[in-house]
Motif scaffolding. Structure first.
Motif, PDB file in Angstrom:
ATOM      1  N   ILE A   1     -14.827  18.657  -1.424  1.00 43.81           N
ATOM      2  CA  ILE A   1     -14.792  20.116  -1.507  1.00 43.81           C
ATOM      3  C   ILE A   1     -14.494  20.582  -2.926  1.00 43.81           C
ATOM      4  CG2 ILE A   1     -13.432  22.141  -0.756  1.00 43.81           C
ATOM      5  CD1 ILE A   1     -13.175  20.596   1.969  1.00 43.81           C
ATOM      6  N   ASP A   2     -13.645  19.837  -3.605  1.00 50.11           N
ATOM      7  CA  ASP A   2     -13.220  20.212  -4.946  1.00 50.11           C
ATOM      8  C   ASP A   2     -13.415  19.007  -5.876  1.00 50.11           C
ATOM      9  OD1 ASP A   2     -11.962  21.377  -7.145  1.00 50.11           O
ATOM     10  OD2 ASP A   2      -9.944  20.935  -6.401  1.00 50.11           O
ATOM     11  N   PRO A   3     -14.699  18.651  -6.168  1.00 49.40           N
ATOM     12  CA  PRO A   3     -14.983  17.425  -6.918  1.00 49.40           C
ATOM     13  C   PRO A   3     -14.350  17.416  -8.312  1.00 49.40           C
ATOM     14  CG  PRO A   3     -17.015  18.680  -6.471  1.00 49.40           C
ATOM     15  CD  PRO A   3     -15.901  19.389  -5.776  1.00 49.40           C
ATOM     16  N   GLU A   4     -14.115  18.580  -8.848  1.00 52.30           N
ATOM     17  CA  GLU A   4     -13.509  18.680 -10.181  1.00 52.30           C
ATOM     18  C   GLU A   4     -12.178  17.922 -10.259  1.00 52.30           C
ATOM     19  OE1 GLU A   4     -12.139  22.235 -13.134  1.00 52.30           O
ATOM     20  OE2 GLU A   4     -13.451  22.760 -11.448  1.00 52.30           O
ATOM     21  N   HIS A   5     -11.417  17.987  -9.157  1.00 50.28           N
ATOM     22  CA  HIS A   5     -10.129  17.309  -9.126  1.00 50.28           C
ATOM     23  C   HIS A   5     -10.144  16.082  -8.225  1.00 50.28           C
ATOM     24  CE1 HIS A   5      -9.090  21.617 -10.120  1.00 50.28           C
ATOM     25  NE2 HIS A   5      -8.727  20.947 -11.197  1.00 50.28           N
ATOM     26  N   GLY A   6     -11.361  15.535  -7.995  1.00 52.67           N
ATOM     27  CA  GLY A   6     -11.520  14.380  -7.118  1.00 52.67           C
ATOM     28  C   GLY A   6     -10.653  13.207  -7.543  1.00 52.67           C
ATOM     29  N   ALA A   7     -10.605  12.942  -8.845  1.00 58.67           N
ATOM     30  CA  ALA A   7      -9.830  11.809  -9.347  1.00 58.67           C
ATOM     31  C   ALA A   7      -8.354  11.995  -9.020  1.00 58.67           C
ATOM     32  CB  ALA A   7     -10.023  11.679 -10.860  1.00 58.67           C
ATOM     33  N   TYR A   8      -7.887  13.224  -9.183  1.00 57.11           N
ATOM     34  CA  TYR A   8      -6.475  13.500  -8.879  1.00 57.11           C
ATOM     35  C   TYR A   8      -6.170  13.198  -7.422  1.00 57.11           C
ATOM     36  CZ  TYR A   8      -2.066  15.835  -8.087  1.00 57.11           C
ATOM     37  OH  TYR A   8      -0.774  16.094  -7.720  1.00 57.11           O
ATOM     38  N   TYR A   9      -7.068  13.680  -6.520  1.00 55.21           N
ATOM     39  CA  TYR A   9      -6.829  13.471  -5.082  1.00 55.21           C
ATOM     40  C   TYR A   9      -6.803  11.980  -4.738  1.00 55.21           C
ATOM     41  CZ  TYR A   9      -7.933  18.467  -4.878  1.00 55.21           C
ATOM     42  OH  TYR A   9      -7.941  19.815  -5.091  1.00 55.21           O
ATOM     43  N   GLY A  10      -7.708  11.205  -5.377  1.00 55.95           N
ATOM     44  CA  GLY A  10      -7.761   9.772  -5.126  1.00 55.95           C
ATOM     45  C   GLY A  10      -6.467   9.099  -5.557  1.00 55.95           C
ATOM     46  N   LYS A  11      -6.016   9.441  -6.752  1.00 55.43           N
ATOM     47  CA  LYS A  11      -4.802   8.849  -7.309  1.00 55.43           C
ATOM     48  C   LYS A  11      -3.595   9.228  -6.455  1.00 55.43           C
ATOM     49  CE  LYS A  11      -2.233   9.534 -11.581  1.00 55.43           C
ATOM     50  NZ  LYS A  11      -1.785  10.904 -11.447  1.00 55.43           N
ATOM     51  N   SER A  12      -3.575  10.485  -6.090  1.00 56.53           N
ATOM     52  CA  SER A  12      -2.454  10.988  -5.314  1.00 56.53           C
ATOM     53  C   SER A  12      -2.401  10.347  -3.930  1.00 56.53           C
ATOM     54  CB  SER A  12      -2.588  12.508  -5.273  1.00 56.53           C
ATOM     55  OG  SER A  12      -1.997  13.049  -4.182  1.00 56.53           O
ATOM     56  N   ALA A  13      -3.586  10.098  -3.333  1.00 52.61           N
ATOM     57  CA  ALA A  13      -3.623   9.439  -2.024  1.00 52.61           C
ATOM     58  C   ALA A  13      -3.115   8.003  -2.141  1.00 52.61           C
ATOM     59  CB  ALA A  13      -5.035   9.466  -1.452  1.00 52.61           C
ATOM     60  N   ALA A  14      -3.467   7.344  -3.246  1.00 51.55           N
ATOM     61  CA  ALA A  14      -3.014   5.963  -3.454  1.00 51.55           C
ATOM     62  C   ALA A  14      -1.496   5.924  -3.618  1.00 51.55           C
ATOM     63  CB  ALA A  14      -3.704   5.368  -4.677  1.00 51.55           C
ATOM     64  N   GLU A  15      -0.971   6.878  -4.362  1.00 56.18           N
ATOM     65  CA  GLU A  15       0.486   6.953  -4.548  1.00 56.18           C
ATOM     66  C   GLU A  15       1.193   7.229  -3.224  1.00 56.18           C
ATOM     67  OE1 GLU A  15       0.241   8.645  -9.112  1.00 56.18           O
ATOM     68  OE2 GLU A  15       1.117   9.906  -7.538  1.00 56.18           O
ATOM     69  N   PHE A  16       0.581   8.128  -2.440  1.00 59.39           N
ATOM     70  CA  PHE A  16       1.151   8.452  -1.137  1.00 59.39           C
ATOM     71  C   PHE A  16       1.207   7.194  -0.278  1.00 59.39           C
ATOM     72  CE2 PHE A  16       0.493   9.581   3.359  1.00 59.39           C
ATOM     73  CZ  PHE A  16       1.603  10.378   3.585  1.00 59.39           C
ATOM     74  N   LYS A  17       0.133   6.405  -0.349  1.00 61.75           N
ATOM     75  CA  LYS A  17       0.045   5.193   0.474  1.00 61.75           C
ATOM     76  C   LYS A  17       1.183   4.227   0.125  1.00 61.75           C
ATOM     77  CE  LYS A  17      -3.376   2.022   2.273  1.00 61.75           C
ATOM     78  NZ  LYS A  17      -4.815   1.769   2.369  1.00 61.75           N
ATOM     79  N   THR A  18       1.416   4.018  -1.164  1.00 63.95           N
ATOM     80  CA  THR A  18       2.487   3.122  -1.594  1.00 63.95           C
ATOM     81  C   THR A  18       3.836   3.622  -1.086  1.00 63.95           C
ATOM     82  OG1 THR A  18       1.186   2.878  -3.600  1.00 63.95           O
ATOM     83  CG2 THR A  18       3.395   1.935  -3.629  1.00 63.95           C
TER      84      THR A  18
ATOM     85  N   TRP B   1       4.408   5.595   1.320  1.00 62.91           N
ATOM     86  CA  TRP B   1       4.419   5.617   2.777  1.00 62.91           C
ATOM     87  C   TRP B   1       4.648   4.222   3.352  1.00 62.91           C
ATOM     88  CZ3 TRP B   1       5.525   9.746   5.208  1.00 62.91           C
ATOM     89  CH2 TRP B   1       5.205   9.959   6.552  1.00 62.91           C
ATOM     90  N   GLN B   2       3.962   3.215   2.755  1.00 60.60           N
ATOM     91  CA  GLN B   2       4.132   1.832   3.236  1.00 60.60           C
ATOM     92  C   GLN B   2       5.588   1.395   3.096  1.00 60.60           C
ATOM     93  OE1 GLN B   2       1.953   0.175   4.875  1.00 60.60           O
ATOM     94  NE2 GLN B   2       0.231   1.560   4.509  1.00 60.60           N
ATOM     95  N   ASN B   3       6.188   1.720   1.942  1.00 60.74           N
ATOM     96  CA  ASN B   3       7.599   1.378   1.733  1.00 60.74           C
ATOM     97  C   ASN B   3       8.488   2.060   2.759  1.00 60.74           C
ATOM     98  OD1 ASN B   3       6.975  -0.205  -0.439  1.00 60.74           O
ATOM     99  ND2 ASN B   3       7.272   1.433  -1.947  1.00 60.74           N
ATOM    100  N   ALA B   4       8.156   3.336   3.003  1.00 62.82           N
ATOM    101  CA  ALA B   4       8.966   4.099   3.966  1.00 62.82           C
ATOM    102  C   ALA B   4       8.838   3.500   5.364  1.00 62.82           C
ATOM    103  CB  ALA B   4       8.537   5.557   3.961  1.00 62.82           C
ATOM    104  N   ILE B   5       7.601   3.118   5.737  1.00 60.46           N
ATOM    105  CA  ILE B   5       7.392   2.538   7.068  1.00 60.46           C
ATOM    106  C   ILE B   5       8.241   1.280   7.235  1.00 60.46           C
ATOM    107  CG2 ILE B   5       5.706   1.370   8.549  1.00 60.46           C
ATOM    108  CD1 ILE B   5       3.595   3.352   7.641  1.00 60.46           C
TER     109      ILE B   5
END
Lengths: 438, 306
Positions: free
Chosen positions: B161-178, B180-184
């Motif tokens: 939807i917002d390709p201009e900030h696509g890289a940010y969303y990808g990076k942010s999702a990866a950070e969230f995953k890390t 989140w995994q630790n939290a789990i």
């Protein structure tokens, strides 16, 4: 022998159907059949027992039309409604609803709404086409089964014959603002009550504007203003109601102190309004409260609407051999105020107050065998000196989201008589989960 | 014709008003607080989200009120639970919004429950069983593994939807995953004493949480989903505790706790109020805290909690 035979066949049948299932499961979804695309169907069942003395709704100063009327004494069915809706494709939505009514051994199917809506326009625009409840007023767009009382406010019966419904096109626009602002306009046939037959079937115009918002986290409100006008060549009058009987017309409270024999007078009254035009202006207000906005336990709703109708035309009256004509100019106001309180889950109480007032004037009276006073009384166009008022109280119980039992008492003072009505009603909804607007 | 010129005038007026500049942020209409919180985690400064409901409202029973129509009108993305949770108001809200971007089937229409497996799918659909959801239990956000999957879907969709900030969303999702995994890992370690514990619940709103933590739901205070507890049903739940042997009675913050308190008094089993979603309790202000608080409250309520 026979039993053994079919028993032996059973495993084969089971195997055959099992292979089908395996295929579907392998795809991670269920087989889709053609009926997967069937519209959402909902069926409303409405039945009631009414204790009432009157058989006909008489509102002096108002010629009734549409579905205005009273329910029948005793057990009767209400509005049993069947509705179908679905997305047509990625651009359109379609919906139709019809009421099934039964009385005097006959079943009637009445089309309430049948419309399409264009959802892909963007910019906050929505366009509706077909037959639909107009965007005028608040309660107008809400089907009877979702109302809080077993009968509609008097002003809706008197002014719109129940609901203002038209066939045409309606555009509405939601403004790109932080608060809600919706502006709408419609053109339509303008031929249904309070309108009438017109040449082009395009004389109805409606405009409305609605705004609203939240007050803290407990309350929400909406205010609307609306306008409707139409003109017509010819409008028949006389209410049509599922419960009332034509032959019983006039067999009620008001005095028949004139010379005509009752039987003669009753069957042959015909009246119409010619070369008429009318407009209706209205304002509506709704306020809803629930602790933290959570309406499950307790909630409160206040709702009020006020309408002014101006109509004029040449009224024609025929009673057997006698006839009369006059120019009619009516200015009428009507309103209701209601409050509903859910005091515990499943239980609600409500009160409503209705008011109607007519100020009708006549000129150029010309009668043959009937004088002006008789004409005014028989035609029910004479405005009463007293306002028409009604109060209603109700208690309803909803064991679930889908069922409701209602007890209601109301008392209508039409300026001539004062009559009570007690109703027990059930409303049940089946099929797809309904969605209701604010 | 006066009418024609009027309509033309209105049209011109509206189109002038609708010519708004491109938004700097992706405007998100979230149906529930957990989804507003999730998309904030992924979108950071590039999204602006509001939740249609609060933690104290039952998302199944709200209405398409004016303030929500205004919000839906201006949204670029709609992120909701789905699985029929919002069936009583979302369809009509979408129709009234005049916003094609968030209609079903569009990029801007995301129903979280569509992307994960549901539990408690009824074998048979019949309203005599209450207000059940044919798709299964919709409250998928209380399983952190499913939440992880949904986070990925949200990130991918935002990038489209917002390709201009696509890289940010990808990076942010990866950070969230890390994170989140630790939290789990932490949560699963902490929640070990909860395994096998038996709970009486008000409504099946926390099933995914109990399923994940290996806890058993032994009774429901609602006689049928969506039907308020009745005294007769409560009495039978109480009678059955002899065999069901519950450890805890659990309600969500938005639910009436009368039935739970009643049962608790007669069984001596503690009532635990869980936030259910972000904002449900004062200390549950984001997704991580939602799980922290839920587990902590369950642990504290256990007899002999240390």
């Amino acid at each position: 022998m026979k039993y053994t035979f079919s028993y032996k066949l059973l495993p084969i049948v089971a195997l055959a159907s099992a292979s089908n299932v395996v295929y579907a499961a392998g795809q991670g979804s269920i087989n889709t059949y053609s009926n997967e695309f069937n519209p959402a169907i909902s069926l409303i069942l409405d039945g009631r027992y009414t204790d009432i003395d009157q058989t006909e709704l008489v509102l002096p100063g108002f010629q009734l039309g549409g579905e205005a009327g009273l329910p029948e004494q005793g057990f009767a069915l209400g509005h049993n409604e069947l509705a179908l809706s679905a997305s047509v494709d990625n651009l359109f939505y379609g919906q139709t609803s019809a009421a099934l009514a039964y009385h005097d051994g006959e079943t009637e199917l009445e089309l309430e709404e049948a419309f399409i809506e264009a959802l892909g326009l963007g910019g906050g625009f929505t366009v509706k086409a077909g037959r639909f409840f107009s965007g005028v007023g608040y309660l107008n767009g809400i089907h009877d089964h979702a109302h809080d009382f077993s009968n509609r406010p008097l002003v809706y019966d008197a002014f719109f014959g129940g609901h203002l419904v038209d066939t045409g096109v309606q555009a509405s626009w939601v403004a790109p603002l932080d608060f809600y602002l919706n502006v709408g306009a419609a053109v339509g046939r303008g031929s249904e009550f309070p309108g009438g037959a017109n040449d082009g079937n395009d004389k109805g115009n409606a405009f409305f504007v609605k705004t609203g918002g939240d007050i803290g986290s407990h309350s929400s409100w909406q205010v609307g203003a609306s306008y409707y006008r139409t003109e017509f060549d010819h409008r028949e009058s006389g209410g049509h109601d599922h419960g009332s009987h034509e032959e019983d017309a006039h067999d009620h409270g008001h005095d028949h102190d004139h010379d005509h024999g009752a039987d003669e007078a009753h069957a042959e009254i015909e009246q119409a309004l010619h070369d008429g035009e009318l407009d209706v202006v209205g304002v509506d207000f709704v306020y809803k409260w629930a602790p933290n906005g959570n309406s499950r336990e307790t909630n409160f709703k206040f709702q009020a609407e006020y309408f002014v109708r101006n109509e004029e035309g040449r009224t024609e009256f025929n009673e057997g051999e006698n006839s009369a004509e006059a120019l009619y100019d009516g200015e009428q106001t009507g309103y209701y105020v209601q409050a509903i309180y859910q005091f515990m889950p499943s239980w609600r109480v409500g009160v409503r107050y209705d008011g109607l007032e007519a100020d009708n004037t006549f000129s150029e009276f010309a009668g043959s065998g009937i004088d002006q006073d008789e004409f005014l009384e028989e035609s029910e166009l004479a405005s009463s000196e007293n306002d028409i008022t009604r109060y209603s109280v109700m208690l309803d119980y909803s064991p679930s989201h889908f069922s409701r039992l209602r007890f209601q008492y109301g008392s209508l003072d039409n300026g001539i008589t004062d009559d009570g009505m007690f109703t027990v009603q059930y409303i049940m909804s089946m099929g797809s989960h309904g969605a209701h607007a604010f | 014709m006066t009418l024609r010129s009027l309509l033309f005038g209105l049209g011109a007026f509206f189109s002038a008003l609708t010519a708004v500049p491109v938004l700097a942020q992706v405007n998100v209409f979230a149906c529930e607080p957990e989804w507003a919180a999730l998309i904030n985690e992924i979108g950071g400064p590039y999204v602006k989200s509001t939740s249609a409901t609060t933690a104290f409202q039952d998302a199944h029973y709200i209405e398409a009120k004016p303030s929500l129509i205004a919000k839906a009108r201006n949204a670029d993305v709609l992120l909701c639970t789905g699985a029929e949770l919002e069936v009583g108001w979302l369809p009509i809200l979408l129709r009234q919004s005049g916003n094609p971007d968030i209609q079903p089937g569009k990029l801007g229409h995301i129903l979280a429950a569509d992307y994960v497996e549901k539990i408690e799918v009824p074998e048979r659909l019949d309203r005599s069983m209450g207000d059940i959801h044919g798709a299964g239990n919709p409250h998928v956000h209380l399983d952190p593994y499913r939440m992880q999957k949904i986070a990925d879907v949200v990130a991918q969709r935002l990038a489209k939807i917002d390709p201009e900030h696509g890289a940010y969303y990808g990076k942010s999702a990866a950070e969230f995953k890390t994170r989140w995994q630790n939290a789990i890992q932490r949560w699963e370690q902490q929640a070990k004493p909860l395994k096998g514990k038996r709970v009486v619940i008000h409504h099946r709103s926390q099933s995914y949480l109990f399923n994940w933590l290996g806890m058993d739901i032994v009774a429901d205070l609602e006689p049928r989903p969506g039907i308020p507890p009745t005294s007769r049903h409560l009495a039978s739940v109480l009678a059955e505790t002899k065999t069901t042997q519950p450890d805890l009675v659990v309600v969500s913050a938005y639910q009436n706790d009368r039935g739970a308190r009643w049962l608790s008094k007669r069984t001596d089993k503690p009532v635990v109020v869980l936030p259910f979603t972000v904002g449900g309790t004062k200390d549950a202000n984001n997704l991580t805290q939602l799980f922290d608080v839920s587990i902590q409250r369950l642990l504290e309520a256990l007899p002999n909690a240390g």
